[in-house]
Design a protein around this motif. Structure first.
Motif, short mmCIF file in Angstrom:
data_model
loop_
_atom_site.label_atom_id
_atom_site.label_comp_id
_atom_site.label_asym_id
_atom_site.label_seq_id
_atom_site.Cartn_x
_atom_site.Cartn_y
_atom_site.Cartn_z
N VAL A 218 71.57 71.05 53.49
CA VAL A 218 70.63 70.95 54.61
C VAL A 218 71.39 70.81 55.92
O VAL A 218 71.03 71.41 56.94
CB VAL A 218 69.67 69.77 54.40
CG1 VAL A 218 68.83 69.52 55.66
CG2 VAL A 218 68.76 70.04 53.20
N GLU B 247 72.92 74.17 57.06
CA GLU B 247 71.89 75.02 57.65
C GLU B 247 71.49 74.52 59.04
O GLU B 247 71.33 75.30 59.98
CB GLU B 247 70.67 75.05 56.73
CG GLU B 247 69.53 75.90 57.28
CD GLU B 247 68.26 75.76 56.46
OE1 GLU B 247 67.49 76.73 56.40
OE2 GLU B 247 68.02 74.66 55.91
N ALA B 248 71.34 73.19 59.16
CA ALA B 248 70.91 72.62 60.44
C ALA B 248 71.94 72.86 61.54
O ALA B 248 71.59 73.24 62.67
CB ALA B 248 70.66 71.12 60.26
N MET C 253 57.99 72.74 63.82
CA MET C 253 58.53 74.08 63.98
C MET C 253 57.79 74.85 65.09
O MET C 253 58.38 75.65 65.81
CB MET C 253 58.43 74.85 62.65
CG MET C 253 59.29 74.28 61.53
SD MET C 253 61.07 74.16 61.96
CE MET C 253 61.21 72.38 62.31
N ARG D 1 74.36 75.15 61.59
CA ARG D 1 74.49 76.59 61.86
C ARG D 1 73.33 77.09 62.71
O ARG D 1 73.49 78.04 63.49
CB ARG D 1 74.61 77.35 60.54
CG ARG D 1 75.97 77.18 59.88
CD ARG D 1 76.06 77.89 58.55
NE ARG D 1 77.41 77.77 57.98
CZ ARG D 1 77.73 78.13 56.73
NH1 ARG D 1 76.80 78.63 55.92
NH2 ARG D 1 78.97 77.98 56.30
N HIS D 2 72.17 76.49 62.54
CA HIS D 2 71.03 76.84 63.38
C HIS D 2 71.34 76.51 64.85
O HIS D 2 71.08 77.33 65.74
CB HIS D 2 69.79 76.08 62.91
CG HIS D 2 68.59 76.26 63.79
ND1 HIS D 2 67.98 77.48 63.98
CD2 HIS D 2 67.90 75.36 64.56
CE1 HIS D 2 66.96 77.34 64.82
NE2 HIS D 2 66.90 76.07 65.18
N GLN E 196 65.66 71.16 65.04
CA GLN E 196 65.69 70.94 63.60
C GLN E 196 65.25 72.18 62.82
O GLN E 196 64.43 72.96 63.29
CB GLN E 196 64.80 69.75 63.23
CG GLN E 196 65.33 68.43 63.74
CD GLN E 196 64.40 67.26 63.42
OE1 GLN E 196 63.42 67.42 62.70
NE2 GLN E 196 64.72 66.09 63.96
N THR E 197 65.80 72.33 61.64
CA THR E 197 65.33 73.33 60.68
C THR E 197 64.21 72.72 59.85
O THR E 197 64.05 71.49 59.81
CB THR E 197 66.46 73.77 59.75
OG1 THR E 197 66.92 72.62 59.01
CG2 THR E 197 67.63 74.37 60.53
N PRO E 198 63.42 73.54 59.15
CA PRO E 198 62.36 72.98 58.31
C PRO E 198 62.88 71.99 57.28
O PRO E 198 62.26 70.94 57.06
CB PRO E 198 61.75 74.22 57.65
CG PRO E 198 61.99 75.32 58.64
CD PRO E 198 63.33 75.03 59.23
N ALA E 199 64.00 72.32 56.64
CA ALA E 199 64.53 71.43 55.59
C ALA E 199 64.99 70.10 56.19
O ALA E 199 64.76 69.03 55.61
CB ALA E 199 65.67 72.10 54.86
N TYR E 200 65.65 70.15 57.34
CA TYR E 200 66.10 68.92 57.99
C TYR E 200 64.89 68.10 58.44
O TYR E 200 64.84 66.88 58.24
CB TYR E 200 66.99 69.26 59.18
CG TYR E 200 67.61 68.06 59.87
CD1 TYR E 200 68.90 67.66 59.55
CD2 TYR E 200 66.92 67.33 60.82
CE1 TYR E 200 69.49 66.56 60.17
CE2 TYR E 200 67.49 66.23 61.44
CZ TYR E 200 68.77 65.85 61.12
OH TYR E 200 69.34 64.76 61.73
N ASP F 16 62.02 80.35 71.99
CA ASP F 16 62.06 81.79 71.68
C ASP F 16 62.13 82.64 72.93
O ASP F 16 62.67 83.75 72.91
CB ASP F 16 60.82 82.18 70.86
CG ASP F 16 60.82 81.57 69.46
OD1 ASP F 16 61.90 81.14 69.01
OD2 ASP F 16 59.74 81.52 68.84
#
Length: 279
Positions: free
Chosen positions: A177, A180-181, A145, A183-184, A116-120, A152
């Motif tokens: 959102v 972005e999610a 996160m 594409r991440h 997940q992204t922060p926004a999601y 990483d």
């Protein structure tokens, strides 16, 4: 066969307890199975405590002090090892996740937490807790996160996830959102950090219709499966249960799209969201 690797007691309170437990058990000339019998648990559970993949509960700490003659060492120290930034029902699973060499997960309704992204994540957590203060949500997002940092290291944990198409289509947080999610996820796939398959709607009925699956493998401890519900969760090490869940996951991967076709679908859905956002 090589023995278990030495633990670094300075790395965490749980690693300290694990190292001390192994030392006390060997000093008492007990195998993991023999100690487990005295605590009415499996030998593999003792191994997981020693490896730091399971949290030591106070009831087990008391019994260990009695059986191993360690006075109140484990009772005094298990409190520090139990502190966590995660919700109580998920804390043990999150810490096991960080120690896993491989994670295989099926997500039926949303993008998995590690992807997940922060926004999601914020949109999901806010939906879970609609009246929580922003500061509380911020802390939960930051913890989520931080969990994702295991991705990483290119030589670290293998993450193989099957995402149901419903998780891609459910508009969580709005089109921006979702763009972005997705594409991440696409970026992680292109960097060869994860393996992703999509279980399409057209696959129809499948063996995991009743819920999610998370399997975790470890270098020096038996595998675990994590079962999660609304505000609840538990780790299970029973070999039969783990074996059944692994077979279920294998059936899902057979029904899912190939990695290449999954990537193509994720890219297409992301493009649809981008178009919606532009409109």
């Amino acid at each position: 066969m090589p023995g278990p690797k030495d633990l670094d007691p300075s790395s965490s309170p749980r690693a300290l307890l694990g190292a001390e437990l192994r030392h006390a058990r060997e000093k008492a000339d007990l195998s993991q199975e023999e100690l487990g019998q005295r605590l009415f648990v499996s030998g593999s559970f003792i191994g997981q405590l020693e490896a730091g993949t399971r949290r030591m509960q106070r009831e087990y700490a008391r019994m260990l002090d009695e059986v191993l003659g360690t006075e109140d060492f484990f009772q005094r120290n298990c409190g520090a090892a139990a502190k966590s930034k995660y919700p109580e029902h998920f804390a043990e699973a999150a810490e096991a996740e960080a120690a896993a060499t491989a994670i295989r997960q099926y997500a039926p309704l949303l993008i998995p937490g590690l992807l997940q992204t922060p926004a999601y994540a914020r949109a999901v957590l806010r939906a879970y807790q609609p009246t929580a203060p922003d500061e509380a949500i911020d802390e939960l997002v930051a913890a989520r996160m931080e969990r994702a940092r295991i991705l990483d290291d290119p030589t670290g944990t293998l993450l193989w996830t099957v995402i149901d198409e419903a998780g891609l289509r459910r508009v969580t947080g709005g089109p921006q959102v979702m763009v972005e999610a997705l594409r991440h996820i696409i970026g992680l796939i292109h960097r060869n950090r994860i393996i992703v398959q999509v279980l399409p709607f057209e696959a129809g009925a499948h063996p995991a219709l009743e819920g999610a699956i998370k399997l975790m493998d470890f270098e020096d401890a038996p595998p675990l499966v994590y079962f999660e519900g609304i505000g609840t969760g538990r780790l299970e090490d029973d070999p039969t249960t783990v074996r059944h869940q692994r077979f279920t996951y294998e059936l899902l991967t057979a029904s899912a799209l190939s990695s290449a076709n999954s990537l193509a679908l994720i890219e297409a859905v992301a493009q649809d969201y981008a178009h919606d956002e532009h409109c």
